[in-house]
Enzyme design. Structure first.
Site, mmCIF file in Angstrom:
data_model
loop_
_atom_site.group_PDB
_atom_site.id
_atom_site.type_symbol
_atom_site.label_atom_id
_atom_site.label_comp_id
_atom_site.label_asym_id
_atom_site.label_seq_id
_atom_site.Cartn_x
_atom_site.Cartn_y
_atom_site.Cartn_z
ATOM 1 N N GLY A 129 5.044 -10.323 3.847
ATOM 2 C CA GLY A 129 5.784 -10.269 5.105
ATOM 3 C C GLY A 129 5.074 -11.044 6.204
ATOM 4 N N MET B 4 0.841 -1.199 0.000
ATOM 5 C CA MET B 4 0.000 0.000 0.000
ATOM 6 C C MET B 4 0.878 1.252 0.000
ATOM 7 S SD MET B 4 -3.455 -0.897 1.992
ATOM 8 C CE MET B 4 -2.917 -0.614 3.655
ATOM 9 N N HIS C 55 9.198 -3.554 3.421
ATOM 10 C CA HIS C 55 8.803 -3.750 2.018
ATOM 11 C C HIS C 55 10.025 -4.054 1.147
ATOM 12 C CE1 HIS C 55 5.565 -0.778 3.380
ATOM 13 N NE2 HIS C 55 4.839 -1.789 2.952
ATOM 14 N N HIS D 257 9.011 1.092 3.411
ATOM 15 C CA HIS D 257 10.099 1.084 4.383
ATOM 16 C C HIS D 257 10.921 -0.178 4.170
ATOM 17 C CE1 HIS D 257 7.516 -1.791 6.385
ATOM 18 N NE2 HIS D 257 6.549 -0.889 6.470
HETATM 19 P P1 AMP Z 1 1.451 -3.026 3.406
HETATM 20 O O1 AMP Z 1 2.021 -1.964 2.538
HETATM 21 O O2 AMP Z 1 1.370 -2.667 4.844
HETATM 22 O O3 AMP Z 1 0.162 -3.595 2.854
HETATM 23 O O4 AMP Z 1 2.491 -4.233 3.361
HETATM 24 C C1 AMP Z 1 2.879 -4.799 2.148
HETATM 25 C C2 AMP Z 1 3.688 -6.038 2.421
HETATM 26 O O5 AMP Z 1 4.843 -5.706 3.183
HETATM 27 C C3 AMP Z 1 2.909 -7.089 3.231
HETATM 28 O O6 AMP Z 1 3.208 -8.381 2.730
HETATM 29 C C4 AMP Z 1 3.465 -6.883 4.612
HETATM 30 O O7 AMP Z 1 3.375 -8.042 5.438
HETATM 31 C C5 AMP Z 1 4.900 -6.542 4.323
HETATM 32 N N1 AMP Z 1 5.494 -5.840 5.458
HETATM 33 C C6 AMP Z 1 5.046 -4.727 6.068
HETATM 34 N N2 AMP Z 1 5.825 -4.408 7.127
HETATM 35 C C7 AMP Z 1 6.786 -5.357 7.194
HETATM 36 C C8 AMP Z 1 7.895 -5.598 8.062
HETATM 37 N N3 AMP Z 1 8.157 -4.814 9.087
HETATM 38 N N4 AMP Z 1 8.665 -6.675 7.812
HETATM 39 C C9 AMP Z 1 8.406 -7.499 6.776
HETATM 40 N N5 AMP Z 1 7.382 -7.321 5.922
HETATM 41 C C10 AMP Z 1 6.589 -6.273 6.124
#
Ligand code: AMP
Length: 288
Positions: free
Chosen positions: A151, A34, A41, A38
């Site tokens: 993640g 989304m 990602h 960081h």
């Molecule tokens: P999001 O942008 O929050 O939807 O996350 C996108 C992807 O990045 C998802 O698969 C999350 O699980 C992964 N993700 C977010 N934060 C972390 C983190 N701290 N460590 C590993 N993967 C992450």
């Protein structure tokens, strides 16, 4: 200097591009996000780069997974910065569709995650996982990846995506990767940008709870309720923190464990810091 990723907004264009890559026998890796990227990602993108010929990253704040009182409108949108971060790890294509392209007039279909989607995060966020699974399915159909990288930070999400892929015979290999943390243990999250400096100090309590439970397990404790109490005490003592859940789930069933730690488990924790905005924090760890 790695070359800038191609930025594509149109789903049809991505679908055609992906077919072309496939005709060239390229392995396509996909990282759905989304945005507000960081290191968490980026770790997924680096692994995708290692395992695949082409890496496609989607950046889409998915309205279907937000509840009416949640932060869809205020969720950080930082596309330009995100694209340069993608460039820094060698991403080939950034897919940044408009809401109206993924959910056009007349859109009606939904993927349901079933009973596990109603537990834990799904209990406090009704429809959350159905919204995620629906958009992940749409993105899989458009991007047609060989491998998709998620993640473990969102461990329930990872379980449900794997369940969907298995149940619906989707031709994609789902790969889960470890949580990336800040130096003090806080799991990285786009929502951490909401934290005030005071709240940022308290946000590590989830990780401190995890470490304490781990230590107690290493010392031989197997009572689930005692272990839960340990985590509870730490979170309860955190100023401004409201506990959502502290649960041990069985590795295969993903159902709550209530008695003894007699099988590999995952400890899942969630809660909120502050009020206006109420910032949701989650974390988890493998216990075995
Ligand atoms: P999001 O942008 O929050 O939807 O996350 C996108 C992807 O990045 C998802 O698969 C999350 O699980 C992964 N993700 C977010 N934060 C972390 C983190 N701290 N460590 C590993 N993967 C992450």
């Amino acid at each position: 200097m790695l070359s800038a990723p191609q930025i594509i907004y149109s789903p049809t264009e991505i679908k055609n591009l992906s077919s072309r890559f496939k005709n060239e026998n390229k392995i396509i890796g996909f990282v759905p996000t989304m945005g507000c990227l960081h290191e968490g990602h980026l770790s997924l993108m680096r692994e995708a780069k290692k395992q695949c010929d082409i890496v496609i990253v989607s950046i889409f704040v998915n309205p279907m997974q937000f509840g009416p009182n949640e932060d869809f409108a205020s969720y950080p949108r930082t596309l330009e910065r995100d694209v340069s971060l993608c460039q820094s790890v060698g991403v080939d294509v950034v897919f940044a569709p408009l809401k109206t392209e993924l959910y056009p007039q007349g859109f009606n279909s939904k993927i349901l995650g079933g009973p596990i989607a109603e537990l834990y995060c799904g209990k406090s966020r009704p429809g959350f996982f159905d919204g995620i699974l629906t958009v992940v399915n749409i993105l899989f159909q458009i991007v047609q990846p060989h491998k998709a990288f998620f993640g473990e930070k969102d461990f329930q999400q990872l379980f449900l995506v794997k369940q969907m892929v298995r149940d619906l015979w989707m031709s994609v290999d789902v790969i889960g990767l470890p949580i990336v943390r800040e130096a003090d243990g806080l799991a990285m999250s786009s929502r951490n940008t909401y934290l005030t400096s005071e709240q940022r100090k308290h946000a590590t309590s989830l990780y401190r709870a995890i470490l304490s439970v781990q230590k107690q397990v290493n010392g031989g404790e197997t009572s689930i309720s005692k272990l839960q109490q340990t985590a509870h005490a730490i979170l309860e003592a955190t100023p401004d923190f409201v506990i959502d859940y502290i649960v041990f789930v069985g590795f295969d069933s993903f159902l709550p464990m209530t008695q003894e730690l007699d099988q590999p488990a995952r400890l899942l924790l969630a809660g909120y810091l502050g009020n206006q905005p109420r910032i949701r924090l989650i974390d988890n760890i493998l216990i075995n």
